[in-house]
Design a protein around this motif. Structure first.
Motif, PDB file in Angstrom:
ATOM      1  N   ARG A 112       0.829  -1.206   0.000  1.00 33.52           N
ATOM      2  CA  ARG A 112       0.000   0.000   0.000  1.00 33.52           C
ATOM      3  C   ARG A 112       0.863   1.256   0.000  1.00 33.52           C
ATOM      4  NH1 ARG A 112      -5.741  -1.155   2.007  1.00 33.52           N
ATOM      5  NH2 ARG A 112      -5.611  -3.400   1.755  1.00 33.52           N
ATOM      6  N   SER A 113       1.939   1.192   0.765  1.00 31.67           N
ATOM      7  CA  SER A 113       2.736   2.413   0.836  1.00 31.67           C
ATOM      8  C   SER A 113       3.459   2.655  -0.498  1.00 31.67           C
ATOM      9  CB  SER A 113       3.656   2.383   2.071  1.00 31.67           C
ATOM     10  OG  SER A 113       4.970   2.197   1.717  1.00 31.67           O
TER      11      SER A 113
ATOM     12  N   GLN B  15       0.894   4.129  -2.799  1.00 33.02           N
ATOM     13  CA  GLN B  15       0.690   5.574  -2.551  1.00 33.02           C
ATOM     14  C   GLN B  15       1.678   6.402  -3.363  1.00 33.02           C
ATOM     15  OE1 GLN B  15      -1.858   6.696  -1.270  1.00 33.02           O
ATOM     16  NE2 GLN B  15      -2.606   4.815  -0.263  1.00 33.02           N
TER      17      GLN B  15
ATOM     18  N   TRP C 154       0.525   6.740  -6.806  1.00 35.21           N
ATOM     19  CA  TRP C 154      -0.570   7.725  -6.891  1.00 35.21           C
ATOM     20  C   TRP C 154      -0.062   9.166  -6.809  1.00 35.21           C
ATOM     21  CZ3 TRP C 154      -5.315   7.555  -8.648  1.00 35.21           C
ATOM     22  CH2 TRP C 154      -5.952   6.303  -8.745  1.00 35.21           C
TER      23      TRP C 154
END
Ligand SMILES: [Zn+2]
Length: 372
Positions: free
Chosen positions: A318-319, A322, A325
């Motif tokens: 997830r990191s 990010q 993104w």
């Protein structure tokens, strides 16, 4: 095998137990379960429950002589038919010709696929089938009295392999002898004759949940994070999870992180180093990397439209997502996915991996930054 060893499928376990406890067992059942969702393990647990001397409300006892025999696949009232081929060409063959191998293969891996089983027999390119002779043998042995005075169980694994010969079993399926239970296991409903399907009570197995697969892997001493990662990629199949366990390296996330960081920041030296290293890992690992990259970008995109608990990414992933993104937006991230799909296709067809990786790195960076 006991119910507690079968992964997930709680509803079906409960249904089977209820049928036994209320004495309403359908005498011909069809377990429809695609590879890795547990049709055979469930049939093993169910038949052990049927012959157990002291079953309780949730499982067989696991300790009585009947359970011990069932667990070793040597119980005289539990019969198996499965795909096989003639030991000598032209000679009739029966499943029992291969019963020793069957016991070994199932003990090793009850979540095996038909392909695994035929490989186990060194079948080469021979096809396995369940023959007319085998069908007649099933009918013959089920006419006999049970050896231990309880149920007689006939398990037919990969009922697709019956083909037209399955019609020989129609009368048996309609009116089996007393205390006889037939369990047919199939992966593909479309390959089963309708005449057979309509004479069985069908139980459809669903895909395994990520949590179920993760937990089953952890019981095999796989560390939590890796188990979770594999469970995400396994498409609800424990068989696929086991395959991934053999091939995925622990480091796949590290590869991804190094690759993305080097590409996004246009660190040419790091990128060349990465490409040299990964391409040296062999084709399997390369394919694995592309499959993983696809998974990563799809889930990366999913972060924007799925609730967080539905996104199949670990904390570390997830990191990293990010960071993607921070550079890209929805459209650009979405455009990277077909790009990886296409390159994955080329890797499978033996195009030079170094070239593909370099090209992919440059294009990914351009797309994510909106430069093309
Ligand atoms: Zn028992």
């Amino acid at each position: 095998m006991q119910f507690k060893e079968v992964i997930g499928q709680q509803e079906i376990k409960q249904q089977l137990i209820n049928e036994v406890r209320t004495d309403r067992i359908p005498h011909a059942q069809m377990f429809l379960s695609r590879t890795g969702t547990g049709g055979l393990p469930m049939a093993l647990a169910f038949s052990q429950y049927l012959v157990c001397d002291a079953p309780n409300e949730s499982d067989s006892c696991g300790e009585c002589p009947s359970c011990r025999k069932a667990a070793q696949l040597i119980h005289p009232d539990i019969h198996f038919s499965f795909p096989a081929f003639p030991k000598k060409s032209g000679k009739p063959h029966f499943s029992s010709d291969y019963i020793q191998e069957w016991r070994k293969a199932v003990a090793q891996q009850p979540y095996q696929s038909e392909y695994d089983w035929l490989q186990f027999l060194d079948a080469g390119n021979k096809q396995g089938n369940i023959t007319a002779n085998e069908c007649r043998e099933i009918i013959r042995r089920l006419q006999l009295k049970s050896f231990e005075g309880k149920f007689k169980v006939q398990i037919i694994w990969m009922a697709e392999s019956l083909g037209k010969e399955g019609n020989i079993l129609l009368k048996l399926l309609e009116e089996p002898p007393a205390d006889t239970i037939l369990i047919l296991i199939a992966e593909n409903q479309e390959l089963i004759l309708n005449t057979i399907l309509s004479r069985t009570q069908v139980k459809s197995f669903h895909d395994l949940s990520i949590d179920d697969i993760k937990e089953a892997l952890m019981q095999q001493d796989i560390e939590a994070e890796r188990a979770e990662n594999i469970a995400f990629l396994a498409d609800g199949s424990f068989h696929k999870a086991l395959e991934l366990l053999k091939t995925t390296s622990n480091d796949i996330f590290n590869w991804m992180e190094i690759w993305l960081t080097a590409s996004m920041n246009r660190q040419a030296n790091d990128l060349v180093q990465f490409i040299t290293k990964l391409s040296g890992e062999g084709r399997e690992m390369n394919k694995q990397f592309f499959e993983y990259a696809l998974h990563f970008f799809r889930e990366c995109l999913a972060l924007k439209f799925k609730s967080p608990d539905k996104v199949k990414l670990t904390l570390k992933e997830r990191s990293l997502a990010q960071k993607v993104w921070q550079i890209g937006n929805f459209d650009r991230i979405a455009r990277v996915i077909p790009l990886i799909e296409e390159r994955h296709y080329h890797v499978e067809r033996n195009v030079n991996v170094k070239y593909i990786l370099m090209d992919l790195s440059i294009q990914t960076e351009k797309i994510l930054r909106g430069k093309m």
